[in-house]
Structure formats: structure tokens, C-alpha cells
Design an enzyme around this catalytic site. Structure first.
Site, PDB file in Angstrom:
ATOM      1  CB  CYS A 184      -1.039   0.051   1.160  1.00 54.21           C
ATOM      2  SG  CYS A 184      -0.182  -0.348   2.711  1.00 54.21           S
ATOM      3  CG  HIS A 300      -0.832   4.270   4.964  1.00 54.43           C
ATOM      4  ND1 HIS A 300      -1.486   4.394   6.018  1.00 54.43           N
ATOM      5  CD2 HIS A 300      -0.386   3.315   4.259  1.00 54.43           C
ATOM      6  CE1 HIS A 300      -1.280   2.835   6.447  1.00 54.43           C
ATOM      7  NE2 HIS A 300      -0.852   2.103   5.209  1.00 54.43           N
TER       8      HIS A 300
END
Length: 399
Positions: A184, A300
Site C-alpha cells: 500500500c 497513509h
């Protein structure tokens, strides 16, 4: 006959039936003697805007999702729904615990099937949202008769398995039945980094990441929430911790995954290894990362420093990012009322990666750029990227 032959025969018959029916509807729609309102057709037979009947392309597919009751699996189903992926039938596979339960979807109520390798192989495309060990045990066998898109790290570094971000190296999917989804952190960072590297060249990349608790799964979010309540209620001065190495509430932890012999964590090395593979870089191209867990629930963020081969132009870089697919430029730091830049709060739930704070690097001068990105790691960093890979397989004729 073997299951594989039955599977291929069923697919061929399904495709032929749809082609014949859709060809008839396309012909009928052009004549004045016959008109059938689209509202009278079931969704599976309605012609989508711009859709053309092609004898060598599946217009609808049998889609399998293994692990659809988990966080990433649920998002895969959501992306299939929202992006109108051509699903003829959705099959959801799970463990004995979830088998028999019913999942409500846009494609109808779907009963969870107990995972079976041969059953999964009957699909046209199968998404794996499971552990690396599970993928290692089953993915290659399933991929003998259908396209498998694996979200784990099991095959990312295998030379015969493409590691794909469709906007960057989507052509690598062609002719491949087993395709790996990147980590990710890598997926989010490269969405902003790749266009700039292609424009200005690259000599080295430095990255620092600020990763949400959900990157560690539901347990990570639960621990953050419970610990925050413990501290804010006055129950404890420092929260309990079990899942993370240290308490996460009101703290940051520069430790994600296991430490390696070189002092980096495995999470940090994933960024290095995967950036090189996806961007077709030499094995010794300098990419360095420090990964930090922060007390947020989702999305994130990353600070990225790029040393370039050519002189940079910040305005050119901003315009390039603004026009890049999958990227949203959020860069108005001089707005006195409300400065605009990427944040987890605004990136959560969004398909595009936010990129901003684009500026000339004070470290590398005219040959460097620094910028900040935020992206939803369950979407762009996992489920959305996987569905985009499947869409690439539709475009290239493999599906």
C-alpha cells in the site's frame, strides 16, 4: 472430464450467448421497426454508453473474491460495484466460519462459499485478499484457468509475476494469469512520484511514511481507539498495547514490520524493492524509506524527496500532477483562510491520491523536488488497484 475443461466450456458458451443476444439488440436499436426501451432490459443485458459488441471480448465476467469479509475484500466488492465492472456473477469464498452467510451486493445477495481451489478456478478473474501463506498454497493452481490478482506479498518479487500499478506499468498485465498488487505504501507514493520521474528523470528517492493504524488491520484500529479512551478518560496515563510494539495513542512509532540485518524494517525495504520493479529500475537504484506508524485510523501519508537528472520547474511539476490519472493536486499553501495540502482526513475514502506541498528541494537545488502525498491505503493501496488491474485485463483482451 476434468473441472478445468468444464470451466472453459461454460465460459465459451456464456460468451457466445451474450454475443448473440447483444448483437441482436445492437442491430434492433438501429432499425425503426423495432424499439425496446432499455428500462425493460435486465441490467446484465443493457448496453452501457460507448460499449461495442466484440466477439473476442467478454462483456461480463464471473468474478471471485477470496477473503471478501475482511477489510480489503469488502473494499474490492465495493470498487467492483462503484466502477461498474462487468460482473455477470459474483462468487465470494471464505472460511468455514463465514461460509453460508449472505453478503448483500449490487449484483444481488451472494452466499459465501467455503473456499475450494477448483471452484475458484471456475471464475474468469479471482481476487485474493488473504494472507501470503494462503496465496502461496493456492494462487498458482487457480491461475492455470483464470486470472488471479493477489493482494499479498507472496509473489511480488517473483520474476515471472508482474507487480502492477495500472497507470504506471499496466502493459505488464498482458498475457499473465497471476498478477501481484503492490504494498500500500508503494502504491500511494508512486502515484505522485512516477509522473515526476518520467518528466525530470531520477537519481535517487528518499521517503518518509506516516501510516495509519488500519494498516495493521482491525486489531490495530481497535487498540488505538481503546487506548485513546483509556488516556482521555483519565483511566491511565499511558495506554495499554498488545498489537503494536509501544502504545500508539498520542505517540508515533518508527517501527512497521520486522527489522532486517541492514537496520531497515521489512516495510521500508518493500518500498525500495517494489519501486525498482514497478518502475523498471536497476537493482542498485538508490531508494530509501523510513516508515512510521501514527495514531490515525485510515489513509497513509508520505514525504517524498526526488533528486532529478534534469532541472526542475515547480509549476510544470504541479501541472503534470494535476493532469495525471489517479492523482488530485491539493497545493494552495498561500490560501490565508484555509491552506490546502494533502491530509489523511481528506484522502480517506477517496480513489485519487492527494499530492501537494510541491517545492524545489533545498537539499538538491534545481535538481530536486519535495512533495507530500496522502492516500487511502485500503483503496488506492489495495482494493482499487486490484480492480484497476482487472480493468486493464479487460482492455487488453485477456478478460
Amino acid at each position: 472430464l476434468p473441472t478445468k475443461i468444464f470451466s472453459r466450456a461454460a465460459k465459451a458458451i456464456r460468451t457466445a450467448m451474450k454475443f448473440s443476444a447483444l448483437s441482436f439488440l445492437a442491430f434492433a436499436a438501429t432499425t425503426s421497426a423495432f424499439t425496446l426501451p432499455s428500462s425493460k432490459l435486465s441490467p446484465a443485458w443493457q448496453m452501457r454508453p460507448g460499449m461495442r459488441v466484440q466477439s473476442n471480448t467478454h462483456l461480463d465476467a464471473v468474478v471471485g473474491v477470496v477473503g471478501a469479509t475482511g477489510a480489503v475484500g469488502k473494499e474490492v466488492v465495493g470498487c467492483l460495484e462503484k466502477r461498474d465492472f462487468p460482473v455477470d456473477k459474483l462468487r465470494i469464498f471464505g472460511s468455514a466460519r463465514s461460509a453460508g452467510s449472505v453478503v448483500k451486493t449490487k449484483f444481488g445477495d451472494v452466499e459465501v462459499e467455503l473456499f475450494d481451489q477448483s471452484a475458484a478456478a471456475e471464475c474468469d478473474v479471482c481476487f485474493l485478499a488473504v494472507s501470503g501463506d494462503f496465496a502461496l498454497e493456492h494462487a498458482r493452481a487457480i491461475s492455470k484457468s483464470c486470472i488471479v490478482i493477489d493482494n499479498s506479498s507472496a509473489f511480488r518479487y517473483e520474476p515471472d509475476v508482474p507487480l502492477v500499478i495500472p497507470e504506471i506499468n499496466g502493459k505488464a498485465c498482458k498475457g499473465k494469469n497471476l498478477i501481484a498488487n503492490p504494498n500500500c505504501t508503494t502504491a500511494i507514493g508512486l502515484m505522485g512520484l512516477s509522473p515526476l520521474m518520467k518528466k525530470f528523470g531520477a537519481k535517487r528517492v528518499l521517503m518518509s511514511t506516516y501510516q495509519a493504524s488500519s494498516g495493521a488491520g482491525q486489531e490495530g484500529m481497535d487498540e488505538l481507539k481503546a487506548g485513546t479512551i483509556q488516556v482521555t478518560s483519565g483511566e491511565k496515563e499511558v495506554a495499554d498495547h498488545k498489537h503494536f510494539a509501544h502504545p500508539l495513542p498520542f505517540n508515533v512509532i518508527p517501527h512497521i514490520d520486522k527489522f532486517q540485518e541492514n537496520g531497515y524494517t521489512k516495510e521500508e525495504m518493500k518500498v525500495t524493492w517494489e519501486t525498482r520493479k514497478i518502475c523498471d529500475m536497476p537493482d542498485d537504484f538508490p531508494v530509501s524509506c523510513t516508515a512510521v506508524r501514527i495514531p490515525t485510523f485510515r489513509a497513509h501519508s508520505e514525504t517524498i524527496v526526488l533528486e532529478t537528472e534534469q532541472k526542475v520547474d515547480v509549476k510544470v511539476a504541479q501541472d503534470l500532477l494535476a493532469s495525471s490519472p489517479g492523482v488530485k493536486l491539493v497545493d494552495d499553501v498561500h490560501n490565508t483562510e484555509s491552506p490546502q495540502y494533502p491530509m489523511p482526513l481528506t484522502a480517506t475514502g477517496q480513489y485519487d491520491v492527494e499530492v501537494g506541498r510541491v517545492r524545489r528541494s533545498e537539499a538538491f537545488g534545481d535538481y530536486g523536488l519535495e512533495f507530500f502525498v496522502s492516500g487511502d491505503q485500503l483503496l488506492r493501496g489495495a482494493a482499487l488497484n486490484a480492480v484497476l488491474v482487472a480493468e486493464e485485463c479487460v482492455k487488453n483482451g485477456d478478460l
